[in-house]
Motif scaffolding. Sequence first.
Motif, PDB file in Angstrom:
ATOM      1  N   GLY A 132       0.814  -1.217   0.000  1.00  0.00           N
ATOM      2  CA  GLY A 132       0.000   0.000   0.000  1.00  0.00           C
ATOM      3  C   GLY A 132       0.844   1.262   0.000  1.00  0.00           C
ATOM      4  N   ALA A 133       1.899   1.274   0.818  1.00  0.00           N
ATOM      5  CA  ALA A 133       2.753   2.457   0.899  1.00  0.00           C
ATOM      6  C   ALA A 133       3.516   2.687  -0.402  1.00  0.00           C
ATOM      7  CB  ALA A 133       3.723   2.313   2.070  1.00  0.00           C
ATOM      8  N   ILE A 135       2.574   1.748  -3.451  1.00  0.00           N
ATOM      9  CA  ILE A 135       1.628   2.212  -4.463  1.00  0.00           C
ATOM     10  C   ILE A 135       1.312   3.689  -4.258  1.00  0.00           C
ATOM     11  CG2 ILE A 135      -0.770   2.025  -5.255  1.00  0.00           C
ATOM     12  CD1 ILE A 135      -0.526  -1.013  -4.860  1.00  0.00           C
ATOM     13  N   ARG A 136       1.113   4.089  -3.012  1.00  0.00           N
ATOM     14  CA  ARG A 136       0.837   5.504  -2.740  1.00  0.00           C
ATOM     15  C   ARG A 136       1.993   6.384  -3.204  1.00  0.00           C
ATOM     16  NH1 ARG A 136      -0.839   8.121   3.157  1.00  0.00           N
ATOM     17  NH2 ARG A 136      -1.317  10.218   2.374  1.00  0.00           N
ATOM     18  N   PRO A 155      -2.880  -6.083  -4.015  1.00  0.00           N
ATOM     19  CA  PRO A 155      -3.080  -4.644  -3.815  1.00  0.00           C
ATOM     20  C   PRO A 155      -4.470  -4.280  -3.299  1.00  0.00           C
ATOM     21  CG  PRO A 155      -1.949  -5.037  -5.888  1.00  0.00           C
ATOM     22  CD  PRO A 155      -2.415  -6.374  -5.387  1.00  0.00           C
ATOM     23  N   ALA A 160      -3.737  -3.187   2.481  1.00  0.00           N
ATOM     24  CA  ALA A 160      -2.959  -2.568   1.407  1.00  0.00           C
ATOM     25  C   ALA A 160      -3.701  -1.384   0.807  1.00  0.00           C
ATOM     26  CB  ALA A 160      -2.644  -3.600   0.331  1.00  0.00           C
ATOM     27  N   SER A 164      -2.662   2.596   1.151  1.00  0.00           N
ATOM     28  CA  SER A 164      -2.460   3.371  -0.079  1.00  0.00           C
ATOM     29  C   SER A 164      -3.357   4.603  -0.125  1.00  0.00           C
ATOM     30  CB  SER A 164      -2.735   2.505  -1.317  1.00  0.00           C
ATOM     31  OG  SER A 164      -4.123   2.464  -1.635  1.00  0.00           O
ATOM     32  N   THR A 167      -5.181   5.152  -3.413  1.00  0.00           N
ATOM     33  CA  THR A 167      -4.491   5.434  -4.672  1.00  0.00           C
ATOM     34  C   THR A 167      -4.362   4.189  -5.538  1.00  0.00           C
ATOM     35  OG1 THR A 167      -2.356   5.165  -3.553  1.00  0.00           O
ATOM     36  CG2 THR A 167      -3.188   7.408  -3.791  1.00  0.00           C
ATOM     37  N   VAL A 168      -4.531   3.006  -4.939  1.00  0.00           N
ATOM     38  CA  VAL A 168      -4.514   1.773  -5.732  1.00  0.00           C
ATOM     39  C   VAL A 168      -5.616   1.798  -6.787  1.00  0.00           C
ATOM     40  CG1 VAL A 168      -6.021   0.516  -4.126  1.00  0.00           C
ATOM     41  CG2 VAL A 168      -4.453  -0.755  -5.612  1.00  0.00           C
TER      42      VAL A 168
END
Length: 263
Positions: A132-133, A135-136, A155, A160, A164, A167-168
């Motif tokens: 998650g981090a 992807i962000r 994701p 996750a 994020s 933002t995923v």
Amino acid sequence: MIIKRVTSLDSEEVSVYIGLNERQLKRYNEPKDGIFICESVKVIRRAIDSGYQVESFFVEEKHLADVKALGIDDVPIFVARENVMKDITGYSLTGGVLSAMRRIRQREPKDIIESSSKIVLLDDIENPTNIGAIIRAGVALGADAILLTEGCSDPLYRRAARVSMGTVFQCEWAYINRDDINILKENGFTIMALSLSEDSESLGEMKLNTNKRAVVLGNEDHGISKDILDLCDMNVVIPMSNGVDSLNVASASAIAFWEMFNK
């Protein structure tokens, strides 16, 4: 609005929230795409705005108004006291809202590669918080797409997607077979591995002569696998101080993306 009160976790209506693991959720209602559980109003709103379909909500009583404000009127809203929700998640929900949502079929990796110029490739990153981090950071710092090998955490796994901050749902992503990673080279990408190798260049000193760039990040324990390292055009390292050899992969990703996607 279909509001249903839930007083027990034994209710079959909410079994999707408590009785299915991630693998089962992905296969739910085959042959259609499966579902995933989304957490917090902000993340759910971003999913809805990106075209994901809501199947139902499960909400703490005090957050019912927040769900109503989303404007989804034709799905069940299961309402429970805070202690019931905590029994499901194992902790107190910050936003007090869960939603079961229908997955969207992702585009094929080949199509994503052909339409992108800045790609992140994740090699067997297992921790959903890291996924998650990363992807962000990727979305915020210019990545067009995220590709994941099959050993990566999903994701759309609840943690996750929450880490994020939704933002995923704002980027292209797909799982890619290891045999297909060479498609990046075939499409003119320079593949850069963030790796503690003997031949690694300092991140701040590297020179790039192409706009097509792929950044590879590896597993939290053993790093990038040899078969993928062998495909990379260069190895890059973030210089460390005070005897520290490396950063957490999510922290390192933000620094790498800033340098590699903005030079």
